[in-house]
Design a protein around this motif. Structure first.
Motif, PDB file in Angstrom:
ATOM      1  N   GLU A 394       0.846  -1.199   0.000  1.00 40.54           N
ATOM      2  CA  GLU A 394       0.000   0.000   0.000  1.00 40.54           C
ATOM      3  C   GLU A 394       0.891   1.262   0.000  1.00 40.54           C
ATOM      4  N   ARG A 395       1.936   1.236   0.862  1.00 46.88           N
ATOM      5  CA  ARG A 395       2.856   2.381   0.939  1.00 46.88           C
ATOM      6  C   ARG A 395       3.542   2.614  -0.416  1.00 46.88           C
ATOM      7  N   GLN A 396       3.985   1.499  -1.008  1.00 50.26           N
ATOM      8  CA  GLN A 396       4.680   1.633  -2.291  1.00 50.26           C
ATOM      9  C   GLN A 396       3.734   2.136  -3.386  1.00 50.26           C
ATOM     10  N   CYS A 397       2.489   1.628  -3.382  1.00 51.32           N
ATOM     11  CA  CYS A 397       1.531   2.031  -4.419  1.00 51.32           C
ATOM     12  C   CYS A 397       1.108   3.478  -4.225  1.00 51.32           C
ATOM     13  N   ARG A 398       0.976   3.891  -2.973  1.00 49.63           N
ATOM     14  CA  ARG A 398       0.588   5.286  -2.713  1.00 49.63           C
ATOM     15  C   ARG A 398       1.694   6.216  -3.249  1.00 49.63           C
ATOM     16  N   ALA A 399       2.957   5.822  -2.998  1.00 50.88           N
ATOM     17  CA  ALA A 399       4.077   6.653  -3.468  1.00 50.88           C
ATOM     18  C   ALA A 399       4.127   6.656  -4.993  1.00 50.88           C
ATOM     19  N   LYS A 400       3.797   5.500  -5.603  1.00 46.54           N
ATOM     20  CA  LYS A 400       3.901   5.354  -7.062  1.00 46.54           C
ATOM     21  C   LYS A 400       2.734   6.042  -7.778  1.00 46.54           C
ATOM     22  N   TYR A 401       1.524   5.863  -7.254  1.00 47.37           N
ATOM     23  CA  TYR A 401       0.337   6.291  -8.000  1.00 47.37           C
ATOM     24  C   TYR A 401      -0.384   7.516  -7.415  1.00 47.37           C
ATOM     25  N   GLY A 402      -0.019   7.946  -6.214  1.00 50.16           N
ATOM     26  CA  GLY A 402      -0.578   9.164  -5.606  1.00 50.16           C
ATOM     27  C   GLY A 402      -2.091   9.207  -5.609  1.00 50.16           C
ATOM     28  N   ALA A 403      -2.668  10.243  -6.262  1.00 48.44           N
ATOM     29  CA  ALA A 403      -4.110  10.481  -6.225  1.00 48.44           C
ATOM     30  C   ALA A 403      -4.897   9.310  -6.814  1.00 48.44           C
ATOM     31  N   ALA A 404      -4.332   8.662  -7.844  1.00 53.95           N
ATOM     32  CA  ALA A 404      -5.053   7.537  -8.467  1.00 53.95           C
ATOM     33  C   ALA A 404      -5.213   6.405  -7.461  1.00 53.95           C
ATOM     34  N   TRP A 405      -4.187   6.215  -6.610  1.00 51.42           N
ATOM     35  CA  TRP A 405      -4.289   5.159  -5.596  1.00 51.42           C
ATOM     36  C   TRP A 405      -5.361   5.517  -4.571  1.00 51.42           C
ATOM     37  N   GLU A 406      -5.415   6.803  -4.188  1.00 53.02           N
ATOM     38  CA  GLU A 406      -6.446   7.250  -3.237  1.00 53.02           C
ATOM     39  C   GLU A 406      -7.837   6.986  -3.833  1.00 53.02           C
ATOM     40  N   ALA A 407      -7.967   7.283  -5.133  1.00 52.13           N
ATOM     41  CA  ALA A 407      -9.264   7.069  -5.799  1.00 52.13           C
ATOM     42  C   ALA A 407      -9.616   5.578  -5.785  1.00 52.13           C
ATOM     43  N   TYR A 408      -8.614   4.734  -6.011  1.00 47.42           N
ATOM     44  CA  TYR A 408      -8.844   3.274  -5.989  1.00 47.42           C
ATOM     45  C   TYR A 408      -9.307   2.842  -4.590  1.00 47.42           C
ATOM     46  N   CYS A 409      -8.633   3.389  -3.565  1.00 43.24           N
ATOM     47  CA  CYS A 409      -8.973   3.005  -2.185  1.00 43.24           C
ATOM     48  C   CYS A 409     -10.389   3.447  -1.824  1.00 43.24           C
ATOM     49  N   SER A 410     -10.834   4.591  -2.357  1.00 37.99           N
ATOM     50  CA  SER A 410     -12.206   4.970  -2.002  1.00 37.99           C
ATOM     51  C   SER A 410     -13.226   4.163  -2.810  1.00 37.99           C
ATOM     52  N   ARG A 411     -12.845   3.731  -4.019  1.00 32.36           N
ATOM     53  CA  ARG A 411     -13.747   2.854  -4.798  1.00 32.36           C
ATOM     54  C   ARG A 411     -13.797   1.450  -4.194  1.00 32.36           C
ATOM     55  N   VAL A 412     -12.637   0.976  -3.697  1.00 32.67           N
ATOM     56  CA  VAL A 412     -12.545  -0.396  -3.149  1.00 32.67           C
ATOM     57  C   VAL A 412     -12.018  -0.273  -1.710  1.00 32.67           C
ATOM     58  N   PRO A 413     -12.919  -0.054  -0.745  1.00 34.06           N
ATOM     59  CA  PRO A 413     -12.459   0.322   0.596  1.00 34.06           C
ATOM     60  C   PRO A 413     -11.826  -0.821   1.410  1.00 34.06           C
ATOM     61  N   TYR A 414     -12.173  -2.083   1.110  1.00 33.84           N
ATOM     62  CA  TYR A 414     -11.643  -3.161   1.958  1.00 33.84           C
ATOM     63  C   TYR A 414     -10.359  -3.742   1.381  1.00 33.84           C
ATOM     64  N   ARG A 415      -9.419  -4.035   2.294  1.00 34.89           N
ATOM     65  CA  ARG A 415      -8.093  -4.483   1.863  1.00 34.89           C
ATOM     66  C   ARG A 415      -8.080  -5.963   1.492  1.00 34.89           C
ATOM     67  N   ILE A 416      -8.497  -6.831   2.451  1.00 34.90           N
ATOM     68  CA  ILE A 416      -8.391  -8.282   2.203  1.00 34.90           C
ATOM     69  C   ILE A 416      -9.736  -8.991   2.385  1.00 34.90           C
ATOM     70  N   ILE A 417     -10.442  -8.667   3.484  1.00 34.14           N
ATOM     71  CA  ILE A 417     -11.709  -9.367   3.748  1.00 34.14           C
ATOM     72  C   ILE A 417     -12.867  -8.377   3.619  1.00 34.14           C
ATOM     73  N   PRO A 418     -13.797  -8.628   2.684  1.00 34.13           N
ATOM     74  CA  PRO A 418     -14.875  -7.666   2.475  1.00 34.13           C
ATOM     75  C   PRO A 418     -15.649  -7.374   3.765  1.00 34.13           C
ATOM     76  N   TYR A 419     -15.948  -6.126   4.011  1.00 32.00           N
ATOM     77  CA  TYR A 419     -16.725  -5.624   5.168  1.00 32.00           C
ATOM     78  C   TYR A 419     -16.021  -5.825   6.504  1.00 32.00           C
ATOM     79  N   ILE A 420     -14.839  -6.428   6.528  1.00 28.88           N
ATOM     80  CA  ILE A 420     -14.147  -6.644   7.810  1.00 28.88           C
ATOM     81  C   ILE A 420     -12.801  -5.919   7.824  1.00 28.88           C
ATOM     82  N   TYR A 421     -11.961  -6.162   6.843  1.00 25.55           N
ATOM     83  CA  TYR A 421     -10.620  -5.551   6.849  1.00 25.55           C
ATOM     84  C   TYR A 421     -10.220  -5.119   5.450  1.00 25.55           C
TER      85      TYR A 421
END
Ligand SMILES: NC(=O)C1=CN([C@@H]2O[C@H](COP(=O)(O)OP(=O)(O)OC[C@H]3O[C@@H](n4cnc5c(N)ncnc54)[C@H](OP(=O)(O)O)[C@@H]3O)[C@@H](O)[C@H]2O)C=CC1
Ligand SMILES: CC(C)=CCC[C@@H](C)[C@H]1CC=C2C3=C(CC[C@@]21C)[C@@]1(C)CC[C@H](O)C(C)(C)[C@@H]1CC3
Length: 421
Positions: A394-421
């Motif tokens: 996540e740290r590497q992608c944020r540094a690489k993609y900046g705002a686009a990564w933030e947009a991805y994170c708000s479109r897909v809010p869960y990291r590994i387990i839907p609705y939990i984590y």
């Protein structure tokens, strides 16, 4: 971190608790392996028993273990160098070049399978390796330590562009642990790529087969639990070697230096802790009902499906975004020119491949029942590893993609387990 191709990178951000964390891990990881193996073969199998059932000094060293590890590693070096299979290029490096890698790991697995079958047929007592687990692990640790020392020393002769961005703090212990050089090679022989997929990964399933043979020697036939653990883990390793090319774009190959962490992880941690369930079943047999066996097979099947489909979708998209299987997927553009998938598997959670992997990890432990925590070591460790890995990525992608990564994170809010984590 700053870097360019003329100046050696100087790492300022550290991980794993910096130099102190690295020093602790260098001591604790080998002790953990010895502890887990000793508890696993003990009758109680209790991790909380104090003092732990450590083997006597006389059981730590065995010249046969040195012989076996030497033959094993030499055989895999030979198989790696055979001009069989295709040669693939890795990702573009900082100096603009691309390294070539032989894609013949699956051949190495097939040859090893034939060799193991021949040994069984001609009566080589492979089950004996069960008694040699601790000396074998100690010998593999010796190899990992020597290799890491060699890697650390040789990195001072490597050109600046060949150093990893993450393992160059100038602090010897930390850099030794993380690895200074990105792709250390002797001629065309790539040490990191070789270790990542060959001796340890294939060694893991061979040791599993040894556990099965030992169980047959003790009880006359293999148990369903033992067969399931062997089959699931063999599927996982076969999949890794069948899709060997995909490893060229993993964090370990692209980003991490080759140091003690990966050398020890590949050569000791994987073969001697990933198959603990099979070793545990030899001394702690567990009978599964047909219903629970079916439920566990289903869980492993679902995990494998999610793991494979999501990894293949991303690999296909990165290789050719116009391919028929991925061109319909919704994406967002990034400033680097690369796009990020926001539908399909990668629109479900941000790491669907980790979700599938962890479901499989659970399916590997369940055949051992619920009487002990030890067979659940892998799923617990693996969950911690994936959460940590996800944060690094996540740290590497944020540094690489900046705002686009933030947009991805708000479109897909869960990291590994839907609705939990
Ligand atoms: N058994 C074990 O011990 C271990 C197994 N694994 C497994 O290895 C596999 C590989 O994992 P790992 O190397 O950690 O990382 P991933 O395969 O998850 O790759 C992460 C990279 O994928 C790219 N990416 C992320 N999101 C998107 C998106 N939405 N669209 C397109 N590309 C995206 C980014 O790289 P970029 O954009 O630069 O392409 C990112 O850096 C996993 O299945 C994991 O479970 C991993 C560690 C240990
Ligand atoms: C505690 C410790 C020393 C940790 C080191 C971590 C390593 C054990 C893992 C880091 C990434 C790995 C990968 C695999 C095995 C474990 C290590 C080396 C992997 C080869 C397993 C099979 C998968 O299909 C894979 C090829 C995707 C995977 C790549 C990452």
């Amino acid at each position: 971190m700053k870097s360019n191709k003329h100046k050696a990178p100087h790492t300022t951000d550290t991980e794993f608790g910096g130099a102190i964390g690295a020093a602790c891990l260098i001591v604790l990881l080998p002790l953990t392996v010895l502890f887990l193996l000793s508890v696993c073969v003990s009758v109680e199998g209790a991790v909380l028993r104090w003092p732990p059932p450590l083997p006597p000094h006389s059981d730590l060293y065995d010249p046969r273990a040195v012989f076996i590890i030497t033959v094993w590693i030499s055989t895999h070096i030979l198989l790696y160098m055979l001009p069989v299979g295709k040669v693939s290029e890795g990702l573009v490096l900082r100096d603009g070049s691309r390294l070539k890698y032989p894609i013949n790991g699956f051949h190495a697995l097939c040859v090893t399978t034939v060799l193991v079958c021949v040994c069984v047929c001609v009566g080589v007592p492979l089950a004996l390796l069960y008694e040699l687990m601790v000396p074998l692990a100690l010998c593999a640790m010796g190899v990992a330590f020597l290799l890491s020392l060699y890697l650390y020393a040789r990195s001072f002769w490597a050109p600046a562009h060949a150093l990893a961005l993450g393992g160059n703090t100038g602090h010897a212990v930390y850099d030794f642990f993380m690895g200074r050089e990105l792709n250390p090679r002797i001629g065309s022989f790539d040490l990191k790529y070789f270790c990542e997929l060959r001796p340890g990964l294939i060694g893991w399933v061979v040791l599993n087969a040894v556990m099965l043979l030992k169980e047959v020697e003790l009880t006359g036939s293999p148990s369903v639990s033992m067969l399931l653990v062997n089959a699931f883990q063999l599927l996982y390793v076969t999949d890794a070697l069948w899709n060997e090319e995909a490893v060229l774009s993993t964090m370990d190959i692209v980003h991490d230096g080759f140091g003690f962490m990966l050398a020890f992880g590949d050569l000791v941690w994987v073969p001697f802790t990933y198959g603990l369930q099979a070793a545990f079943l030899v001394s702690h047999p567990h009978t599964l009902t047909p219903f629970s066996a079916l439920a566990i097979i289903l869980l492993n099947g679902i995990g494998y499906y999610v793991f494979r489909k999501s990894n293949s979708q991303k690999n296909q998209f990165r290789r050719d975004p116009t391919h028929a299987s991925v061109r319909h997927l919704e994406t967002i553009a990034t400033a680097t020119g690369k796009r990020l998938l926001v539908s399909g598997w990668w629109g479900f959670v941000r790491h669907p491949n980790y979700l599938g992997d962890v479901l499989m990890a659970l399916a590997w432990s369940l055949p051992c029942g619920f009487s002990h925590i030890l067979p659940y070591f892998y799923v617990l460790y693996f969950s911690v590893l994936l959460v940590h890995r996800e944060a690094r990525d996540e740290r590497q992608c944020r540094a690489k993609y900046g705002a686009a990564w933030e947009a991805y994170c708000s479109r897909v809010p869960y990291r590994i387990i839907p609705y939990i984590y």
